[in-house]
Design an enzyme around this catalytic site. Structure first.
Site, PDB file in Angstrom:
ATOM      1  N   ASP A 164      -2.461  -1.981  10.817  1.00 33.51           N
ATOM      2  CA  ASP A 164      -2.663  -1.926   9.363  1.00 33.51           C
ATOM      3  C   ASP A 164      -3.220  -3.229   8.777  1.00 33.51           C
ATOM      4  OD1 ASP A 164      -1.615   0.584   9.525  1.00 33.51           O
ATOM      5  OD2 ASP A 164       0.285   0.116   8.531  1.00 33.51           O
ATOM      6  N   SER A 223       2.232  -6.518   7.208  1.00 32.10           N
ATOM      7  CA  SER A 223       0.797  -6.512   7.532  1.00 32.10           C
ATOM      8  C   SER A 223      -0.012  -7.194   6.424  1.00 32.10           C
ATOM      9  CB  SER A 223       0.293  -5.069   7.681  1.00 32.10           C
ATOM     10  OG  SER A 223       1.044  -4.384   8.641  1.00 32.10           O
ATOM     11  N   SER A 224       0.393  -6.972   5.171  1.00 32.37           N
ATOM     12  CA  SER A 224      -0.320  -7.577   4.047  1.00 32.37           C
ATOM     13  C   SER A 224      -0.133  -9.096   4.053  1.00 32.37           C
ATOM     14  CB  SER A 224       0.201  -6.973   2.725  1.00 32.37           C
ATOM     15  OG  SER A 224      -0.563  -7.426   1.652  1.00 32.37           O
ATOM     16  N   GLY A 283       4.226  -4.277   4.005  1.00 33.65           N
ATOM     17  CA  GLY A 283       4.504  -5.654   3.562  1.00 33.65           C
ATOM     18  C   GLY A 283       4.133  -6.710   4.592  1.00 33.65           C
ATOM     19  N   ALA A 307       9.624   0.220   4.860  1.00 32.78           N
ATOM     20  CA  ALA A 307       9.324   1.103   3.740  1.00 32.78           C
ATOM     21  C   ALA A 307       8.066   1.922   3.974  1.00 32.78           C
ATOM     22  CB  ALA A 307       9.159   0.265   2.467  1.00 32.78           C
ATOM     23  N   GLY A 308       7.221   1.480   4.920  1.00 37.17           N
ATOM     24  CA  GLY A 308       5.913   2.122   5.063  1.00 37.17           C
ATOM     25  C   GLY A 308       4.942   1.640   3.998  1.00 37.17           C
ATOM     26  N   LYS A 337       0.856  -1.199   0.000  1.00 37.24           N
ATOM     27  CA  LYS A 337       0.000   0.000   0.000  1.00 37.24           C
ATOM     28  C   LYS A 337       0.884   1.238   0.000  1.00 37.24           C
ATOM     29  CE  LYS A 337       0.614   1.204   4.616  1.00 37.24           C
ATOM     30  NZ  LYS A 337       1.455   2.297   5.062  1.00 37.24           N
ATOM     31  N   PRO A 354       9.531  -4.119  -0.174  1.00 35.46           N
ATOM     32  CA  PRO A 354      10.655  -3.843   0.724  1.00 35.46           C
ATOM     33  C   PRO A 354      10.202  -3.661   2.165  1.00 35.46           C
ATOM     34  CG  PRO A 354      10.245  -1.958  -0.728  1.00 35.46           C
ATOM     35  CD  PRO A 354       9.313  -3.049  -1.166  1.00 35.46           C
TER      36      PRO A 354
END
Ligand code: ATP
Length: 299
Positions: free
Chosen positions: A140, A107-108, A105, A101-102, A14, A98
């Site tokens: 998130d 969380s997904s 990753g 990175a914010g 995201k 990455p």
């Protein structure tokens, strides 16, 4: 009945089209108002059934990504299967998103593990229970259960999905350096001037047919306090192409909205020296499953 033996999922990253800090709770957590947008940069999570009493395994080759209970995928399995040492599944995670990175990753991947294990093992866990589990694993994570575009409020867990947003082109780049989120919040707390707010303007511009109006409205409170050498370089390159650079989450990835593929390809070329650079499109959904027809389907 033939039991499915494995499930292959792709898990989107995201960006935050906006991120406003709206206050601070008594427990010290900052509250925010942010427009989350899923993009077509994916990790892949494969979940296989193994013998019922065989210990769960998680395999991931990516540098710096743990394969034990520090990994959110592992933790998702522990919580969903209600076992410290779960059994009966083997998972492989291929990272493209990455870290630090914010881009959400971990969380997904976590949301994909929840959805994937539930589907593969046919667990009777309701959507509501899965959402609550997701929120307890990370602020998130609930967003990635549905993906697309959503307004996140509270500490990120109060989600309002935003339907039917036009597709946009973005270039996302990140250097080698990662940022510390707690340090970012500390710096924001020390700022004397009022923090800029972007979410309202982004919500107003989301459905516009002129992409430039949306990109001009995007922005992130952390932009003011995040100034690593590589971030400065990415900002300079994007600005020199007439593209507004915006931090994603608390960084260190920066994205810029482009009007055309040609502009995006030019920008991608200029940012080739970075550790990560990708032309991405916004996508209207979250975790997807690889079907027997060779096509990715929404889960
Ligand atoms: P966010 O966008 O939510 O701020 P992030 O940019 O910090 O996340 P992540 O990929 O979520 O990046 O990973 C941050 C850290 O979490 C990593 O350094 C790693 O040690 C740990 N981690 C836990 N689970 C995962 C996962 N599935 N993939 C990557 N890192 C993970």
């Amino acid at each position: 009945m033939i039991q499915e033996q494995q499930i292959i999922l792709r898990t989107p990253a995201k960006v935050n089209l906006s991120l406003d800090i709206t206050g601070r709770r008594a427990d010290g957590y900052h509250t925010l108002s942010s427009v989350f947008q899923a993009i077509d940069c994916y990790d892949t999570l494969t979940i296989r059934r193994i013998e019922n009493d065989a210990p769960m395994t998680l395999c991931c080759q990516a540098e710096g990504v743990p394969c034990d209970s520090r990994n959110l995928v592992y933790r998702a399995a522990q919580r969903l299967l209600q076992a410290e040492e779960p059994r009966g599944i083997a998972m492989t995670l291929e990272k493209n998103i990455p870290s630090q990175a914010g881009m959400g990753g971990g969380s997904s991947d976590c949301a994909a593990a929840l959805l994937g294990i539930r589907a593969l093992l046919k667990l009777s866990v309701s959507d509501q229970a899965l959402s609550e589990l997701a929120a307890s694993l990370g602020a998130d994570v609930p967003f990635f259960l549905c993906g697309g575009t959503a307004l996140a409020e509270g500490i990120g867990e109060i989600l309002t999905p935003i339907p039917d947003v036009p597709e946009r082109i973005l270039v996302v780049a990140k250097g080698r350096e990662g940022v510390s989120t707690p340090e970012g919040y500390r710096k924001l707390d020390r700022l004397e001037e009022p923090l800029p707010m972007y979410t309202k303007a982004v919500l107003d511009a989301l459905h516009t047919t002129q992409p430039q109006r949306l990109f001009a409205a995007c922005g992130n409170a952390f932009d003011a306090v995040t100034n690593l050498r590589e971030i400065r370089k990415i900002r300079l390159v994007m600005s020199s192409c007439g593209v507004k650079p915006v931090l994603s989450g608390s960084g260190a990835a920066v994205f810029g909205g482009c009007e055309t593929m040609t502009q995006a390809a030019h920008l991608e070329q200029l940012l080739q020296g970075m550790d990560f650079v990708r032309i991405c499109k916004t996508i209207p959904y979250g975790v997807q499953q690889y079907g027997t027809d060779g096509i990715w389907h929404s889960l």
